[in-house]
Design a protein around this motif. Structure first.
Motif, PDB file in Angstrom:
ATOM      1  N   SER A   1      75.925   8.959  -3.312  1.00  0.00           N
ATOM      2  CA  SER A   1      77.181   8.689  -2.628  1.00  0.00           C
ATOM      3  C   SER A   1      76.926   8.480  -1.136  1.00  0.00           C
ATOM      4  O   SER A   1      75.876   8.832  -0.619  1.00  0.00           O
ATOM      5  N   GLY A   2      77.922   7.932  -0.471  1.00  0.00           N
ATOM      6  CA  GLY A   2      77.794   7.662   0.958  1.00  0.00           C
ATOM      7  C   GLY A   2      77.844   6.176   1.224  1.00  0.00           C
ATOM      8  O   GLY A   2      78.243   5.381   0.375  1.00  0.00           O
ATOM      9  N   SER A   3      77.392   5.797   2.413  1.00  0.00           N
ATOM     10  CA  SER A   3      77.419   4.393   2.822  1.00  0.00           C
ATOM     11  C   SER A   3      76.176   3.685   2.299  1.00  0.00           C
ATOM     12  O   SER A   3      75.156   3.617   2.966  1.00  0.00           O
ATOM     13  N   ILE A   4      76.302   3.150   1.087  1.00  0.00           N
ATOM     14  CA  ILE A   4      75.180   2.532   0.403  1.00  0.00           C
ATOM     15  C   ILE A   4      75.367   1.031   0.339  1.00  0.00           C
ATOM     16  O   ILE A   4      76.427   0.564  -0.081  1.00  0.00           O
ATOM     17  N   PHE A   5      74.340   0.281   0.737  1.00  0.00           N
ATOM     18  CA  PHE A   5      74.397  -1.171   0.645  1.00  0.00           C
ATOM     19  C   PHE A   5      73.930  -1.624  -0.734  1.00  0.00           C
ATOM     20  O   PHE A   5      74.586  -2.415  -1.395  1.00  0.00           O
ATOM     21  N   SER A   6      72.787  -1.124  -1.163  1.00  0.00           N
ATOM     22  CA  SER A   6      72.278  -1.479  -2.489  1.00  0.00           C
ATOM     23  C   SER A   6      71.319  -0.405  -2.982  1.00  0.00           C
ATOM     24  O   SER A   6      70.687   0.280  -2.187  1.00  0.00           O
TER      25      SER A   6
ATOM     26  N   THR B   1      60.228  23.152 -18.926  1.00  0.00           N
ATOM     27  CA  THR B   1      60.912  24.005 -17.948  1.00  0.00           C
ATOM     28  C   THR B   1      60.471  23.644 -16.536  1.00  0.00           C
ATOM     29  O   THR B   1      59.278  23.636 -16.232  1.00  0.00           O
ATOM     30  N   ALA B   2      61.449  23.341 -15.686  1.00  0.00           N
ATOM     31  CA  ALA B   2      61.154  22.922 -14.311  1.00  0.00           C
ATOM     32  C   ALA B   2      62.463  22.674 -13.575  1.00  0.00           C
ATOM     33  O   ALA B   2      63.534  22.645 -14.194  1.00  0.00           O
ATOM     34  N   VAL B   3      62.342  22.497 -12.274  1.00  0.00           N
ATOM     35  CA  VAL B   3      63.451  21.959 -11.495  1.00  0.00           C
ATOM     36  C   VAL B   3      63.350  20.438 -11.574  1.00  0.00           C
ATOM     37  O   VAL B   3      62.297  19.867 -11.271  1.00  0.00           O
ATOM     38  N   TYR B   4      64.418  19.809 -11.989  1.00  0.00           N
ATOM     39  CA  TYR B   4      64.452  18.359 -12.118  1.00  0.00           C
ATOM     40  C   TYR B   4      65.160  17.770 -10.908  1.00  0.00           C
ATOM     41  O   TYR B   4      66.285  18.168 -10.582  1.00  0.00           O
ATOM     42  N   LEU B   5      64.481  16.847 -10.263  1.00  0.00           N
ATOM     43  CA  LEU B   5      65.009  16.233  -9.057  1.00  0.00           C
ATOM     44  C   LEU B   5      65.222  14.744  -9.282  1.00  0.00           C
ATOM     45  O   LEU B   5      64.358  14.074  -9.865  1.00  0.00           O
ATOM     46  N   CYS B   6      66.327  14.251  -8.832  1.00  0.00           N
ATOM     47  CA  CYS B   6      66.584  12.821  -8.938  1.00  0.00           C
ATOM     48  C   CYS B   6      66.304  12.151  -7.594  1.00  0.00           C
ATOM     49  O   CYS B   6      66.325  12.801  -6.546  1.00  0.00           O
ATOM     50  N   TYR B   7      66.025  10.882  -7.655  1.00  0.00           N
ATOM     51  CA  TYR B   7      65.842  10.130  -6.424  1.00  0.00           C
ATOM     52  C   TYR B   7      66.358   8.706  -6.603  1.00  0.00           C
ATOM     53  O   TYR B   7      66.518   8.224  -7.719  1.00  0.00           O
ATOM     54  N   ALA B   8      66.603   8.085  -5.471  1.00  0.00           N
ATOM     55  CA  ALA B   8      67.049   6.697  -5.483  1.00  0.00           C
ATOM     56  C   ALA B   8      66.391   5.964  -4.324  1.00  0.00           C
ATOM     57  O   ALA B   8      66.390   6.468  -3.194  1.00  0.00           O
ATOM     58  N   ASP B   9      65.830   4.826  -4.643  1.00  0.00           N
ATOM     59  CA  ASP B   9      65.298   3.934  -3.614  1.00  0.00           C
ATOM     60  C   ASP B   9      66.423   2.977  -3.254  1.00  0.00           C
ATOM     61  O   ASP B   9      66.807   2.145  -4.077  1.00  0.00           O
ATOM     62  N   LEU B  10      66.960   3.150  -2.052  1.00  0.00           N
ATOM     63  CA  LEU B  10      68.146   2.380  -1.736  1.00  0.00           C
ATOM     64  C   LEU B  10      68.161   1.930  -0.281  1.00  0.00           C
ATOM     65  O   LEU B  10      67.346   2.388   0.537  1.00  0.00           O
ATOM     66  N   ILE B  11      69.075   1.030   0.007  1.00  0.00           N
ATOM     67  CA  ILE B  11      69.313   0.581   1.365  1.00  0.00           C
ATOM     68  C   ILE B  11      70.682   1.109   1.788  1.00  0.00           C
ATOM     69  O   ILE B  11      71.691   0.778   1.161  1.00  0.00           O
ATOM     70  N   ALA B  12      70.688   1.933   2.804  1.00  0.00           N
ATOM     71  CA  ALA B  12      71.947   2.458   3.312  1.00  0.00           C
ATOM     72  C   ALA B  12      72.638   1.390   4.161  1.00  0.00           C
ATOM     73  O   ALA B  12      71.978   0.506   4.716  1.00  0.00           O
ATOM     74  N   ALA B  13      73.942   1.507   4.248  1.00  0.00           N
ATOM     75  CA  ALA B  13      74.705   0.533   5.029  1.00  0.00           C
ATOM     76  C   ALA B  13      74.329   0.580   6.500  1.00  0.00           C
ATOM     77  O   ALA B  13      74.507  -0.400   7.227  1.00  0.00           O
ATOM     78  N   THR B  14      73.777   1.709   6.930  1.00  0.00           N
ATOM     79  CA  THR B  14      73.468   1.894   8.357  1.00  0.00           C
ATOM     80  C   THR B  14      72.036   1.510   8.714  1.00  0.00           C
ATOM     81  O   THR B  14      71.669   1.540   9.885  1.00  0.00           O
ATOM     82  N   SER B  15      71.222   1.167   7.707  1.00  0.00           N
ATOM     83  CA  SER B  15      69.824   0.872   8.003  1.00  0.00           C
ATOM     84  C   SER B  15      69.282  -0.168   7.031  1.00  0.00           C
ATOM     85  O   SER B  15      69.324   0.041   5.824  1.00  0.00           O
ATOM     86  N   PRO B  16      68.718  -1.270   7.507  1.00  0.00           N
ATOM     87  CA  PRO B  16      68.309  -2.375   6.620  1.00  0.00           C
ATOM     88  C   PRO B  16      66.930  -2.208   5.994  1.00  0.00           C
ATOM     89  O   PRO B  16      66.197  -3.174   5.832  1.00  0.00           O
TER      90      PRO B  16
END
Length: 120
Positions: A24-29, A89-104
């Protein structure tokens, strides 16, 4: 930009869980999204990746048991985990490779993680 994961918990061996992670947030793509996991005292390992075209890749240890999917309209990635084993058994972490609206530029953003415990 924030990533919020949910869906972890305690499950018996052989059971299933479904994890969700919403960006969530200001995401471009959003490009690829994925899940990693980290067990106590061990390094972080990549579990599954999904491209924005739906292509997927899995760690050998989860192939045939886990399935990653995404909802591009919601910037959300899911991990369906079946036939769970104690070694999952573990802590599962998600990630996203993205371009924020504030940074190209492409940046990897990580969520805080959700704990999955599989009892024998």
């Amino acid at each position: 930009v924030q990533l919020q994961a949910s869906g972890g918990g305690l499950v018996q061996a052989g059971g299933s869980l479904r994890l969700s992670c919403a960006a969530s947030g200001s995401i471009f793509s959003v490009n690829h999204m994925g899940w990693a996991r980290q067990a106590p005292g061990r390094q972080r390992d990549l579990v599954a990746i999904i491209g924005n075209d739906g292509s997927t890749n899995y760690a050998d240890s989860v192939k045939g048991r886990f399935r990653i999917s995404r909802d591009n309209a919601k910037n959300t990635v899911y991990l369906q985990m079946n036939s769970l084993k104690p070694e999952d058994t573990a802590v599962y972490l998600c990630y996203a490779d993205l371009i924020a609206a504030t940074s190209p530029v492409n940046v990897d953003y990580w969520g805080e993680g959700t704990l999955v415990t599989v009892s024998s």
